[in-house]
Design an enzyme around this catalytic site. Sequence first.
Site, short mmCIF file in Angstrom:
data_model
loop_
_atom_site.label_atom_id
_atom_site.label_comp_id
_atom_site.label_asym_id
_atom_site.label_seq_id
_atom_site.Cartn_x
_atom_site.Cartn_y
_atom_site.Cartn_z
N GLU A 3 2.63 88.48 56.16
CA GLU A 3 2.58 89.64 55.27
C GLU A 3 1.84 90.84 55.85
OE1 GLU A 3 4.30 89.79 52.45
OE2 GLU A 3 5.00 87.76 52.89
N SER B 193 -1.46 58.12 -6.70
CA SER B 193 -2.44 57.04 -6.81
C SER B 193 -3.51 57.05 -5.72
CB SER B 193 -1.72 55.69 -6.78
OG SER B 193 -1.08 55.44 -8.01
#
Length: 788
Positions: A194, A472
């Site tokens: 690069e 319940s």
Amino acid sequence: MAERTYRRDFRNKRKKPVKKSTFHRLRNLFLILLAGGSIMLFSYLGYLDYNVRKQFEGKRWAIPARVYASPVELYAGYALSAANFEALLKMLHYRQDAELPVEGTYFKNGSQISVKTRSFAFWDQQQPGAQMELEFTDEGILSITDLTNSEDIALIRMDPVQIGSFYPTIKEDRVLIKLEEAPDTLIKGLLASEDRDFYDHYGVSLRGIARAMWTNVRAGGMVQGGSTITQQLVKNFYLTNKRSLSRKLKEALMALILEFRYSKNEILEAYLNEIYLGQNGGSSVHGFGLASEFYFGSTLKDLPLEQVASLVALVRGPSEYDPRRYPERALQRRNLVLNQMVMEGYITTDQAAEAIARPLSVIPRSQRSSNRYPGFLDLIKRQLKQDYREEDLTSQGLRIFTTLDTQVQDTLEKTVAAKLSQLEKLPHADNLEAAVIVTRRDSGEIAALTGGRENLPGGFNRALDAIRPIGSLIKPVVYLTALEYPDKYTITTRVSDSSIVVKGQNGTNWIPKNYDHKEHGSVALHTALAKSYNLATVRVGMDVGVAKTATTLKDMGVTRPVDLYPSLLLGASSLSPIEVTQMYQTLAGDGFSTPIKGIRAVVDADGKRLQSYPFIVKQAVDPGVTYIVNTILQEVMHNGTGHSAYSSFPQDYGLVGKTGTTNDAKDSWFAGYTGDYLSVVWIGRDDNQPIKLTGATGALQVWTALMRKISTQPVNLIPPDNIKMAKVDSGSGLLANNNCGNARQYPYIAGSEPTSYSSCGETVIEQDKPWFEDFFQDEPNQSEPQPQ
């Protein structure tokens, strides 16, 4: 003649100043334009300089918070199969390699698995990597041996699974690294491919541009770029992807400013963390630290040369050279990077040849940072928002350690999907939804949670937000309240299960009924709860008071206000599954309330522990009373509405639980626990239509299938000091001698046990006959009619 000459000379003299004046105007205009241009240029440069410094010196990146599951702790005797351990290793992106060259590798050989674990910074300690060998049997882990010294390892944590992230608006993710942490091969690979002149130029390299143009002409295509590393950083960090001459000029100017303001090493470190290297679903992958994990499942420092070169190859175009989509193209680019490193003298020809001969070895695509378990993560984010701002959660790089057990969670999701599909084959049971919460019985930590059968991100989280009547499930609270008055109520106290009319304040009457529309007369208190008799429950609850029952409910951890109507006694009040879980966690905790939690600790980006979520426990209900209710709930599982669970569990497993069904069978509930886990299950429809499933035929079936897979410990209830056991005649409720065939041990609060003896031989009252006689009969599922 002389006069004409004079006039000509005069005219000539007058023309000369005109020429001089034009020159001066042009010069002045030029100077003004030059000065103005200079001012504008320097102003623009000042503006660029301000922007460069502001972002570079400030908070450069919004780092999302990372959320981790509970780490798996390994020890000899742990019930973990070799297959499940290997599945965990794959989830953690460990790769097979017989040589165990780096952290994050393993090798399986028969019943042995050798592992080189990763070092990891937990909330309470830094754990170094370890090289170990695990021996497995059918029961689990037989032994763990340290391969470096052949000594046994008593306990070791695996690194935790990342289960999600909390992102900012722009979904970028990165794992920050320091320059000194980057492999030398990575730096040399970047310089070779690069920016060969990185340490010699001032941000822009004319020589690099010329060399790139010549190289591309010779190659007949684009093989090298002219932008420096500094320019690439500027493009990624400050600018958009728009291509124009003005943007290119701006890029060059900002590169010069960046080089003037900061050192080469500072620029290179920022580049390593900023460069875009791929896409993981909806979030972009930035920086080499994250890319190494995303593509290879390893930390950057552990990557071999060929994999480092593959990452460098991505810089030129993450989409074009994606190793998963275009492996041949990626391989070609990788090899080019390796050859460039040879040309620059960074590696030898032999090193390059060896690396070129190796495959890409990219791991399968995995949603590393996606939210794998959205229902649970929704809970975590809500809990965190009590202490942190949204900005902190999405940008400060927090690490959040949770209580989630990924194996339990995966089992839960598979079980819910399978059982709901099975239940939907029954008449009227269609479009079913579910919510399930699993906690560790001893700590209240949430091990698993699902807010729906599909558990999709952004969906309605029924585990937290579905407010439904609980039926319940309220009854144990009623009997807890009553048993706190041992002078009046004990486990064998006779209560009346007969018709009752409750007059309301508005002149209307509430006439509750039993599920079977029958009255059962005088029954023992434990039978009333085990059989879930509505009439007996209402009579007991009205006697002790609705308000006192509501107070007990609050003491058990339910903070939601409830209406103090008699129908509360049969579960007409609505709660969410997580609130029900908190209530039953107190029962599972033997009367001690432990706030259920999903977070263990929060650590900042620097490893500092910000907040802990310690184990908090307080007594909410008398432990003796809780013990009595829990023994009755064991009777529910043997003799009552929960008995079908024992078709899957051993008879001595000691299951504790309660079914719940609401009016018209719109909601099916079950809450219960084993020795290690508490689970609460709700099944219903989002449109609140009847599903024709009771708690026993719906939710209990999911609970049983789940708990049979995850539970390894039976329940062992230990009576507290204020409990006295007494052998009592089941028929009369009086003390019995050893010769009495109907005798059974019952727990009592000390001082409340019977003092008189029965005469054995009395007829056993039908409704109190031994549980095993009812075991093979049809289950009388109880439903709780609401006020009329």
